[in-house]
Write an enzyme that holds these catalytic residues in place. Structure first.
Site, mmCIF file in Angstrom:
data_model
loop_
_atom_site.group_PDB
_atom_site.id
_atom_site.type_symbol
_atom_site.label_atom_id
_atom_site.label_comp_id
_atom_site.label_asym_id
_atom_site.label_seq_id
_atom_site.Cartn_x
_atom_site.Cartn_y
_atom_site.Cartn_z
ATOM 1 N N ASP A 1 0.863 -1.179 0.000
ATOM 2 C CA ASP A 1 0.000 0.000 0.000
ATOM 3 C C ASP A 1 0.902 1.233 0.000
ATOM 4 O OD1 ASP A 1 0.846 0.347 2.631
ATOM 5 O OD2 ASP A 1 -1.151 0.247 3.519
ATOM 6 N N CYS B 1 2.754 -3.428 4.074
ATOM 7 C CA CYS B 1 1.965 -2.263 4.481
ATOM 8 C C CYS B 1 2.699 -1.640 5.673
ATOM 9 C CB CYS B 1 0.512 -2.625 4.778
ATOM 10 S SG CYS B 1 0.213 -3.594 6.260
ATOM 11 N N THR C 1 2.404 -1.794 8.973
ATOM 12 C CA THR C 1 2.789 -2.756 10.011
ATOM 13 C C THR C 1 2.985 -4.160 9.471
ATOM 14 O OG1 THR C 1 0.464 -3.207 10.424
ATOM 15 C CG2 THR C 1 1.515 -1.513 11.808
ATOM 16 N N HIS D 1 8.872 -24.651 8.279
ATOM 17 C CA HIS D 1 7.832 -25.332 9.056
ATOM 18 C C HIS D 1 6.417 -25.087 8.527
ATOM 19 C CE1 HIS D 1 10.349 -25.907 13.002
ATOM 20 N NE2 HIS D 1 11.011 -26.270 11.911
ATOM 21 N N HIS E 1 6.136 -31.636 9.422
ATOM 22 C CA HIS E 1 5.405 -30.379 9.219
ATOM 23 C C HIS E 1 4.329 -30.497 8.136
ATOM 24 C CE1 HIS E 1 8.355 -28.632 11.809
ATOM 25 N NE2 HIS E 1 9.324 -29.050 11.027
HETATM 26 C C1 RB5 Z 1 -1.944 2.757 6.439
HETATM 27 O O1 RB5 Z 1 -1.862 3.949 7.117
HETATM 28 C C2 RB5 Z 1 -1.827 1.583 7.426
HETATM 29 O O2 RB5 Z 1 -2.992 1.464 8.155
HETATM 30 C C3 RB5 Z 1 -1.521 0.315 6.692
HETATM 31 O O3 RB5 Z 1 -0.359 0.478 5.939
HETATM 32 C C4 RB5 Z 1 -1.260 -0.923 7.541
HETATM 33 O O4 RB5 Z 1 -0.303 -0.668 8.526
HETATM 34 C C5 RB5 Z 1 -2.428 -1.637 8.055
HETATM 35 O O5 RB5 Z 1 -2.332 -2.705 8.672
#
Ligand code: RB5
Length: 149
Positions: A8, A64, A66, A97, A132
């Site tokens: 993203d 993304c 996180t 695994h 596994h």
């Molecule tokens: C975008 O701001 C953020 O929410 C997205 O990149 C991600 O971290 C969502 O899990």
């Protein structure tokens, strides 16, 4: 060897760093976007990358902010085992695994150079199978038995 990659808006620079690294290593990149810093919804990118993974039987990389949202979305797709990894050990275990076919990364969690090292481990490590295999088969079975109409 092909690799499908997508991000993203939060993951754009990390995607570019990983893509150019992989291209230098000789991999062909299927780039599923995003292609600019304009805001996009990570499930749309997860759908594109996972489609390429399943159709071509290749690994996928999703990024993304996180890594959480995009890995949750990817894991809704039957046949996808997306692993959110924050270090090389997790990437190695995800392949050995769990036979993960998608690596998820958080661009706001990891330094870009370290993310590249995690990618290298993920793509170079094989599934160990053996004990596994039965466990991964049970995950596949859950995809069938937990289906809702
Ligand atoms: C975008 O701001 C953020 O929410 C997205 O990149 C991600 O971290 C969502 O899990």
């Amino acid at each position: 060897m092909k690799i499908s990659i997508g991000c993203d808006h939060a993951g754009l620079e990390m995607k570019q760093a990983i893509s150019s690294h992989l291209q230098k290593m000789g991999y062909e990149i299927i780039d599923c976007g995003a292609y600019s810093a304009d805001s996009v919804d990570y499930p749309d990118i997860a759908r594109e990358v996972t489609t390429a993974v399943l159709e071509n039987k290749i690994p996928g990389i999703l990024i993304c902010g996180t890594g959480i949202g995009i890995s949750i979305a990817a894991n809704k797709v039957h046949g996808i085992r997306a692993a959110l990894c924050t270090n090389e050990f997790m990437a190695r275990m995800a392949r050995q695994h769990n036979d993960a076919n998608v690596l998820a990364l958080g661009s706001r969690i990891l330094a870009r150079s370290y993310a590249v090292e995690i990618v290298d481990v993920f793509i170079k490590t094989a599934f160990e199978a053996g004990r596994h295999e039965n466990r991964v088969d049970k995950i596949k079975q859950m995809e069938k038995t937990h289906e809702r109409g």
